[in-house]
Design a protein around this motif. Structure first.
Motif, PDB file in Angstrom:
ATOM      1  N   PRO A 143      -8.395 -28.407   5.820  1.00 52.51           N
ATOM      2  CA  PRO A 143      -8.960 -27.404   5.363  1.00 52.51           C
ATOM      3  C   PRO A 143      -9.689 -27.631   4.173  1.00 52.51           C
ATOM      4  O   PRO A 143      -9.008 -28.084   3.207  1.00 52.51           O
ATOM      5  CB  PRO A 143      -7.797 -26.214   5.228  1.00 52.51           C
ATOM      6  N   MET A 144     -10.722 -27.138   3.834  1.00 55.36           N
ATOM      7  CA  MET A 144     -11.590 -27.157   2.547  1.00 55.36           C
ATOM      8  C   MET A 144     -12.110 -28.579   2.099  1.00 55.36           C
ATOM      9  O   MET A 144     -12.317 -28.780   0.974  1.00 55.36           O
ATOM     10  CB  MET A 144     -10.813 -26.397   1.354  1.00 55.36           C
ATOM     11  N   VAL A 145     -12.224 -29.341   3.280  1.00 56.49           N
ATOM     12  CA  VAL A 145     -12.834 -30.700   3.241  1.00 56.49           C
ATOM     13  C   VAL A 145     -14.200 -30.608   3.878  1.00 56.49           C
ATOM     14  O   VAL A 145     -13.994 -31.471   4.901  1.00 56.49           O
ATOM     15  CB  VAL A 145     -11.795 -31.871   3.343  1.00 56.49           C
ATOM     16  N   HIS A 146     -14.900 -29.813   3.511  1.00 56.89           N
ATOM     17  CA  HIS A 146     -14.899 -28.988   2.510  1.00 56.89           C
ATOM     18  C   HIS A 146     -15.336 -27.632   3.068  1.00 56.89           C
ATOM     19  O   HIS A 146     -15.602 -26.767   2.345  1.00 56.89           O
ATOM     20  CB  HIS A 146     -16.237 -29.325   1.706  1.00 56.89           C
ATOM     21  N   TRP A 147     -15.138 -27.309   4.313  1.00 55.02           N
ATOM     22  CA  TRP A 147     -15.056 -25.840   4.869  1.00 55.02           C
ATOM     23  C   TRP A 147     -13.661 -25.552   5.270  1.00 55.02           C
ATOM     24  O   TRP A 147     -12.946 -26.630   5.464  1.00 55.02           O
ATOM     25  CB  TRP A 147     -16.092 -25.621   6.161  1.00 55.02           C
ATOM     26  N   PRO A 148     -13.281 -24.421   5.449  1.00 56.95           N
ATOM     27  CA  PRO A 148     -11.899 -24.140   5.928  1.00 56.95           C
ATOM     28  C   PRO A 148     -11.414 -24.650   7.121  1.00 56.95           C
ATOM     29  O   PRO A 148     -10.180 -24.654   7.232  1.00 56.95           O
ATOM     30  CB  PRO A 148     -11.898 -22.412   5.732  1.00 56.95           C
ATOM     31  N   GLU A 149     -12.431 -24.730   8.237  1.00 59.11           N
ATOM     32  CA  GLU A 149     -12.022 -25.084   9.433  1.00 59.11           C
ATOM     33  C   GLU A 149     -11.953 -26.497   9.615  1.00 59.11           C
ATOM     34  O   GLU A 149     -11.605 -26.997  10.841  1.00 59.11           O
ATOM     35  CB  GLU A 149     -13.158 -24.474  10.354  1.00 59.11           C
ATOM     36  N   VAL A 206      -8.729 -32.082  -1.184  1.00 55.47           N
ATOM     37  CA  VAL A 206      -8.986 -33.652  -0.630  1.00 55.47           C
ATOM     38  C   VAL A 206      -7.775 -34.372  -0.645  1.00 55.47           C
ATOM     39  O   VAL A 206      -7.159 -34.953   0.078  1.00 55.47           O
ATOM     40  CB  VAL A 206     -10.180 -33.967  -1.446  1.00 55.47           C
ATOM     41  N   GLN A 207      -6.911 -33.997  -1.878  1.00 50.34           N
ATOM     42  CA  GLN A 207      -5.808 -34.678  -2.134  1.00 50.34           C
ATOM     43  C   GLN A 207      -4.673 -34.557  -1.035  1.00 50.34           C
ATOM     44  O   GLN A 207      -4.187 -35.318  -0.521  1.00 50.34           O
ATOM     45  CB  GLN A 207      -5.167 -34.102  -3.515  1.00 50.34           C
ATOM     46  N   LYS A 208      -4.806 -33.144  -0.489  1.00 49.40           N
ATOM     47  CA  LYS A 208      -3.937 -32.711   0.449  1.00 49.40           C
ATOM     48  C   LYS A 208      -4.041 -33.566   1.746  1.00 49.40           C
ATOM     49  O   LYS A 208      -3.194 -33.973   2.411  1.00 49.40           O
ATOM     50  CB  LYS A 208      -3.784 -31.334   0.541  1.00 49.40           C
ATOM     51  N   ALA A 209      -5.428 -33.660   1.945  1.00 46.97           N
ATOM     52  CA  ALA A 209      -5.853 -34.298   3.560  1.00 46.97           C
ATOM     53  C   ALA A 209      -5.556 -35.672   3.351  1.00 46.97           C
ATOM     54  O   ALA A 209      -5.146 -36.409   4.310  1.00 46.97           O
ATOM     55  CB  ALA A 209      -7.359 -34.060   3.579  1.00 46.97           C
ATOM     56  N   LEU A 210      -5.711 -36.354   2.091  1.00 45.84           N
ATOM     57  CA  LEU A 210      -5.405 -37.822   1.902  1.00 45.84           C
ATOM     58  C   LEU A 210      -3.862 -38.060   2.222  1.00 45.84           C
ATOM     59  O   LEU A 210      -3.585 -38.969   2.893  1.00 45.84           O
ATOM     60  CB  LEU A 210      -5.965 -38.339   0.612  1.00 45.84           C
ATOM     61  N   LYS A 211      -2.981 -37.327   1.687  1.00 39.85           N
ATOM     62  CA  LYS A 211      -1.788 -37.203   1.721  1.00 39.85           C
ATOM     63  C   LYS A 211      -1.219 -37.035   3.311  1.00 39.85           C
ATOM     64  O   LYS A 211      -0.368 -37.894   3.847  1.00 39.85           O
ATOM     65  CB  LYS A 211      -0.923 -36.284   1.070  1.00 39.85           C
ATOM     66  N   GLY A 212      -2.074 -36.221   3.821  1.00 47.35           N
ATOM     67  CA  GLY A 212      -1.600 -35.870   5.287  1.00 47.35           C
ATOM     68  C   GLY A 212      -2.146 -37.212   6.262  1.00 47.35           C
ATOM     69  O   GLY A 212      -1.314 -37.532   7.039  1.00 47.35           O
ATOM     70  N   VAL A 213      -3.039 -37.738   6.010  1.00 47.37           N
ATOM     71  CA  VAL A 213      -3.566 -39.275   6.611  1.00 47.37           C
ATOM     72  C   VAL A 213      -2.551 -40.082   6.215  1.00 47.37           C
ATOM     73  O   VAL A 213      -2.208 -40.761   7.102  1.00 47.37           O
ATOM     74  CB  VAL A 213      -4.966 -39.645   6.058  1.00 47.37           C
ATOM     75  N   ILE A 214      -2.093 -40.321   4.921  1.00 48.29           N
ATOM     76  CA  ILE A 214      -1.162 -41.396   4.652  1.00 48.29           C
ATOM     77  C   ILE A 214       0.275 -41.140   5.333  1.00 48.29           C
ATOM     78  O   ILE A 214       0.790 -41.933   5.909  1.00 48.29           O
ATOM     79  CB  ILE A 214      -1.116 -41.523   2.995  1.00 48.29           C
ATOM     80  N   ASP A 215       0.762 -39.777   5.245  1.00 48.49           N
ATOM     81  CA  ASP A 215       2.061 -39.590   5.534  1.00 48.49           C
ATOM     82  C   ASP A 215       2.110 -39.662   7.336  1.00 48.49           C
ATOM     83  O   ASP A 215       3.240 -40.007   7.757  1.00 48.49           O
ATOM     84  CB  ASP A 215       2.283 -38.179   5.188  1.00 48.49           C
ATOM     85  N   ASP A 245     -10.116 -41.322  -6.684  1.00 45.63           N
ATOM     86  CA  ASP A 245     -10.418 -40.899  -8.059  1.00 45.63           C
ATOM     87  C   ASP A 245     -11.286 -39.761  -8.326  1.00 45.63           C
ATOM     88  O   ASP A 245     -11.149 -39.287  -9.242  1.00 45.63           O
ATOM     89  CB  ASP A 245     -11.338 -42.175  -8.323  1.00 45.63           C
ATOM     90  N   VAL A 246     -12.146 -39.580  -7.004  1.00 45.09           N
ATOM     91  CA  VAL A 246     -13.137 -38.270  -7.317  1.00 45.09           C
ATOM     92  C   VAL A 246     -12.367 -37.135  -7.269  1.00 45.09           C
ATOM     93  O   VAL A 246     -12.744 -36.128  -7.986  1.00 45.09           O
ATOM     94  CB  VAL A 246     -14.269 -38.721  -6.414  1.00 45.09           C
ATOM     95  N   SER A 247     -11.261 -37.234  -6.392  1.00 40.16           N
ATOM     96  CA  SER A 247     -10.751 -35.820  -6.042  1.00 40.16           C
ATOM     97  C   SER A 247      -9.549 -35.502  -7.161  1.00 40.16           C
ATOM     98  O   SER A 247      -9.386 -34.379  -7.204  1.00 40.16           O
ATOM     99  CB  SER A 247     -10.105 -35.779  -4.615  1.00 40.16           C
ATOM    100  N   THR A 248      -9.338 -36.284  -7.953  1.00 40.14           N
ATOM    101  CA  THR A 248      -8.360 -36.179  -8.997  1.00 40.14           C
ATOM    102  C   THR A 248      -9.284 -36.146 -10.516  1.00 40.14           C
ATOM    103  O   THR A 248      -8.668 -36.101 -11.529  1.00 40.14           O
ATOM    104  CB  THR A 248      -7.269 -37.179  -9.231  1.00 40.14           C
ATOM    105  N   TYR A 249     -10.611 -36.330 -10.377  1.00 45.51           N
ATOM    106  CA  TYR A 249     -11.664 -36.289 -11.539  1.00 45.51           C
ATOM    107  C   TYR A 249     -11.196 -37.535 -12.352  1.00 45.51           C
ATOM    108  O   TYR A 249     -11.376 -37.295 -13.666  1.00 45.51           O
ATOM    109  CB  TYR A 249     -11.525 -34.908 -12.243  1.00 45.51           C
ATOM    110  N   LYS A 250     -10.903 -38.472 -11.869  1.00 52.19           N
ATOM    111  CA  LYS A 250     -10.347 -39.830 -12.667  1.00 52.19           C
ATOM    112  C   LYS A 250     -11.698 -40.201 -13.216  1.00 52.19           C
ATOM    113  O   LYS A 250     -12.558 -40.900 -12.418  1.00 52.19           O
ATOM    114  CB  LYS A 250      -9.580 -40.582 -11.982  1.00 52.19           C
TER     115      LYS A 250
END
Ligand code: FEO
Length: 401
Positions: A143-149, A206-215, A245-250
């Protein structure tokens, strides 16, 4: 004879290139076009992964027909309902009246809203799957990457992650859908510009989605976004690094100097600040005249680099108007963790520097020095101050090495 490109023996690319629109979302220039990617999996059942912009429905249908002839499509998997992907759904359904439209709960609400479709739909949740024969599709909500659905879809036989807009890019696929090299570098600028403009607000999601993919520890061979190139698994570490980087504003070492200038005095000040940064050993310095630069390029570089300097004239007892638009774009994207300096100019009411200083505080950025104030074009009185501001920003950047 032209053949529809294949990703594997049974997964086809039926997406399209759009080089007609000048601006994506009627906001962001796309001088090299954009692709709307769609994929067809042919097995005992046929599944289409995402759709295309309605303007390209005709060529899209021709490609599908070239692959499956008169066979019906059993499923449309809707990873994302934004109309650049969902626009052709109504026409698709007219052509394939028995097609089952697959999405999550929020997708189906939008499907009714955009297309009035409530029948022959199928709701899926994380962990559920659809078997097509030897291929099996499962789903991961994003969700929210980048719409809720938004959701991702994983095909286990050919090990493909269909990642909706994630890892996508501006730029049409010129003659080839694959990134053949080992590096994503040729595409990074346009990927970052795409991210900064379209997804930029939603870093934590985006961070949450990346974690979901990795997990999920998915066994992967391909990553297929809805825009841009088809990636191989060898690109995955680079994709994850860029998105992390971009999703953590690094911000990487470098500075963006954005200025407005009515008669050139403030522009000279901007150049002096930039020289102070560069003379102190910072190689990535980008200057943008807000009256001419495209905001998407400024946003891209603000997401790339750690330091931001903004400057402009006082205008009607406020700030030079184009800068206020940029401020709102940065505010909306909740840009974090920047090193910030500013300067302002005026003739009789020195408002700009105060507004720009307050903006840095509002954003929670680390302020460097105090705002340089240029009065009535008298550069000689502030030239050293401006140069020092640049030097101080550079020293602060170098402290992170
Ligand atoms: Fe490519 Fe968010 O649509």
């Amino acid at each position: 004879m032209f053949q529809v490109p294949k990703i594997t023996d049974s997964v086809y690319y039926v997406g399209v290139n759009d080089r007609s629109k000048t601006k994506f979302e009627n906001m962001w220039p796309i001088p090299h076009g954009v692709s709307y990617n769609s994929y067809l999996i042919v097995d005992e059942k046929v599944a289409l992964i995402d759709c295309v912009d309605v303007c390209y429905a005709d060529i899209f249908f021709h490609k599908i027909t070239q692959v499956i002839g008169d066979r019906p499509i059993d499923y449309l998997i809707i990873d994302h309902m934004e109309p650049d992907h969902s626009g052709a759904i109504s026409l698709l359904r007219q052509r394939y009246p028995n097609i089952r439209l697959v999405g999550n709960k929020k997708t189906l609400v939008m499907l009714e809203g955009y297309h009035g479709i409530t029948e022959n739909t199928m709701e899926v949740k994380t962990g559920e799957s659809i078997r097509l024969g030897s291929h099996e599709l499962s789903f991961l909500m994003a969700p929210m990457v980048h719409w809720p659905e938004v959701m991702f879809c994983y095909e286990q036989k050919d090990k493909i992650l269909f990642s909706a807009d994630a890892f996508g890019s501006f730029g049409a696929n010129d003659g080839d859908i694959f990134c053949h090299g080992d590096s994503i570098d040729p595409y990074k600028e346009e990927m970052t510009r795409y991210y900064a403009c379209i997804v930029g607000k939603y870093g934590p999601f985006v961070q949450k989605a990346l974690k979901g993919v990795i997990d999920a520890q998915l066994d992967l061979e391909y990553i297929c976004s809805t825009h841009g190139k088809v990636w191989g698994v060898r690109h995955l570490p680079q994709l994850l690094e860029l998105y992390n980087d971009v999703s953590t504003y690094k911000g990487h070492e470098g500075a963006v100097v954005v200025y407005g200038s009515m008669y050139g005095h403030t522009e000279q000040l901007a150049d002096i600040v930039a020289a102070g940064i560069a003379d102190s050993g910072i190689r990535n310095v980008k200057c943008y005249n807000i009256s001419f630069a495209d905001p998407s390029e400024i946003l891209r570089d603000v997401f790339k680099y750690k330091a931001l300097v903004m400057g402009g004239p006082t205008y009607s007892n406020g700030l030079f108007t184009p800068l206020t638009t940029l401020m709102e774009m940065l505010r909306v994207r909740e840009v974090k963790d920047r090193i910030y300096g500013c300067f302002g100019s005026f003739s009789w009411a020195g408002k700009a520097s105060g507004i720009l200083s307050a903006f840095g505080e509002e954003m929670g950025w680390e302020g460097i020095g105090s705002a340089v104030q240029l009065k009535q074009g008298d550069l000689t009185s502030v030239i050293n101050e401006a140069y020092t501001l640049g030097q101080d920003i550079a020293e602060r950047l170098k402290a992170d090495r």
